[in-house]
Write a protein that holds these residues in place. Structure first.
Motif, short mmCIF file in Angstrom:
data_model
loop_
_atom_site.label_atom_id
_atom_site.label_comp_id
_atom_site.label_asym_id
_atom_site.label_seq_id
_atom_site.Cartn_x
_atom_site.Cartn_y
_atom_site.Cartn_z
N SER A 47 35.97 48.05 36.33
CA SER A 47 36.35 48.27 35.60
C SER A 47 36.28 47.33 34.48
O SER A 47 36.59 48.25 33.44
CB SER A 47 38.24 48.27 36.31
OG SER A 47 38.50 49.09 37.16
N LEU A 101 35.55 38.02 40.18
CA LEU A 101 35.96 38.29 40.84
C LEU A 101 36.19 39.45 41.62
O LEU A 101 35.99 40.20 41.94
CB LEU A 101 36.61 39.63 39.58
CG LEU A 101 37.89 39.07 37.75
CD1 LEU A 101 37.40 39.93 37.41
CD2 LEU A 101 38.94 39.61 39.37
N GLU A 116 27.12 47.40 47.28
CA GLU A 116 29.24 46.93 47.50
C GLU A 116 30.01 47.80 46.40
O GLU A 116 31.35 48.23 46.55
CB GLU A 116 29.28 45.89 47.03
CG GLU A 116 30.30 44.86 47.70
CD GLU A 116 29.91 43.39 47.06
OE1 GLU A 116 30.66 42.89 46.16
OE2 GLU A 116 29.99 42.91 48.29
N LEU A 117 29.57 47.96 45.32
CA LEU A 117 30.16 48.20 44.00
C LEU A 117 30.35 50.02 43.87
O LEU A 117 31.83 50.88 43.59
CB LEU A 117 30.00 47.58 42.25
CG LEU A 117 30.38 46.27 42.21
CD1 LEU A 117 29.77 45.97 41.06
CD2 LEU A 117 31.79 46.30 42.30
N THR A 136 27.70 41.84 34.14
CA THR A 136 27.47 42.92 35.30
C THR A 136 26.41 43.96 35.57
O THR A 136 26.32 43.89 36.07
CB THR A 136 29.01 43.78 34.16
OG1 THR A 136 30.00 42.35 34.25
CG2 THR A 136 29.64 45.16 35.68
N TYR A 185 36.89 38.63 45.18
CA TYR A 185 38.35 39.14 45.34
C TYR A 185 38.20 40.58 45.34
O TYR A 185 39.22 41.26 45.82
CB TYR A 185 38.72 38.98 45.36
CG TYR A 185 39.13 36.67 45.80
CD1 TYR A 185 39.07 36.69 47.24
CD2 TYR A 185 38.58 35.53 45.14
CE1 TYR A 185 38.84 35.02 47.65
CE2 TYR A 185 37.72 35.10 45.43
CZ TYR A 185 37.94 34.27 46.64
OH TYR A 185 38.00 32.97 47.48
N TRP A 186 37.68 40.62 44.13
CA TRP A 186 38.56 42.33 43.08
C TRP A 186 37.29 42.68 42.66
O TRP A 186 36.93 42.58 41.66
CB TRP A 186 40.04 42.03 41.92
CG TRP A 186 41.07 42.35 42.52
CD1 TRP A 186 41.26 42.33 43.74
CD2 TRP A 186 41.25 40.12 42.60
NE1 TRP A 186 42.99 40.81 43.76
CE2 TRP A 186 42.63 40.22 43.21
CE3 TRP A 186 40.90 38.80 42.10
CZ2 TRP A 186 43.54 38.78 42.96
CZ3 TRP A 186 41.44 38.10 41.57
CH2 TRP A 186 43.31 37.88 42.02
N PRO A 187 36.12 43.54 43.20
CA PRO A 187 35.11 44.03 43.19
C PRO A 187 35.31 44.71 42.09
O PRO A 187 34.44 45.03 40.99
CB PRO A 187 34.16 44.71 44.22
CG PRO A 187 34.88 44.13 44.82
CD PRO A 187 36.27 43.61 44.97
N ARG A 188 36.30 45.54 42.47
CA ARG A 188 36.58 47.35 41.78
C ARG A 188 37.15 46.73 40.61
O ARG A 188 37.30 47.35 39.04
CB ARG A 188 36.68 48.26 42.14
CG ARG A 188 36.77 48.44 43.74
CD ARG A 188 35.54 49.59 42.59
NE ARG A 188 35.51 50.50 43.66
CZ ARG A 188 34.34 51.53 43.58
NH1 ARG A 188 33.52 51.19 43.37
NH2 ARG A 188 34.06 52.67 44.63
N LEU A 189 38.12 45.90 40.47
CA LEU A 189 38.00 45.24 38.70
C LEU A 189 37.55 44.74 38.17
O LEU A 189 37.12 44.95 36.75
CB LEU A 189 39.16 44.46 39.05
CG LEU A 189 40.32 43.24 37.72
CD1 LEU A 189 40.52 44.85 37.53
CD2 LEU A 189 40.94 42.52 37.79
N ALA A 190 36.25 43.83 38.60
CA ALA A 190 35.19 43.37 37.80
C ALA A 190 34.73 44.29 37.26
O ALA A 190 34.79 44.43 36.13
CB ALA A 190 34.23 43.00 39.26
#
Length: 108
Positions: free
Chosen positions: A91, A81, A25-26, A13, A84-89
Motif C-alpha cells: 500500500s 514491513l 505472497e503479496l 518494491t 509483519y505487514w506485507p499489505r502495508l508495504a
C-alpha cells in the motif's frame, strides 16, 4: 528529498515484486516472465532516476550522500514491513506512486 525517497521505495518494491516468492505472497499469483521483466525495468529505472531529485536539491557532493541515505532508509523500511505487514508495504508503494507527481511539482 521526499521525491527521492518515494522513488527509491517504489523501485525497491517493484524489484521485490519481480521475485516469485514476494509476488506470490503479496499478489497471490506467480509473475509471468513479461511482468517480471517489466517490474525489474521499473524498479531499476526508478532507483536510477531517484538520483536526480537528490542532486537537484543539494548538488552533487551532498546530494549523492543524501541519496545513499535515502536508499538505505527506503530499503530498511521495506525489509522491516515485509515480514509483519506485507499489505502495508504494498500500500505504501501505491501511495508513493500517487504522491510522486505531487512531490515533483512541490519541488519546482
Amino acid at each position: 528529498m521526499l521525491l527521492a525517497w518515494l522513488m527509491c521505495y517504489v523501485g525497491f518494491t517493484a524489484l521485490c515484486l519481480s521475485t516469485d516468492r514476494h509476488h506470490g505472497e503479496l499478489l497471490r499469483s506467480k509473475p509471468s516472465p513479461r511482468r517480471r521483466l517489466g517490474l525489474r525495468a521499473v524498479g531499476g529505472g526508478s532507483l536510477t532516476l531517484s538520483i536526480w531529485p537528490a542532486v537537484a536539491a543539494s548538488g552533487w557532493a551532498q546530494g549523492l550522500v543524501e541519496w545513499c541515505a535515502v536508499l538505505m532508509l527506503s530499503a530498511l523500511l521495506l525489509v522491516l514491513l515485509l515480514p509483519y505487514w506485507p499489505r502495508l508495504a504494498l500500500s505504501l508503494a501505491g501511495v508513493g506512486l500517487l504522491a510522486g507527481p505531487v512531490a515533483a511539482f512541490a519541488t519546482l
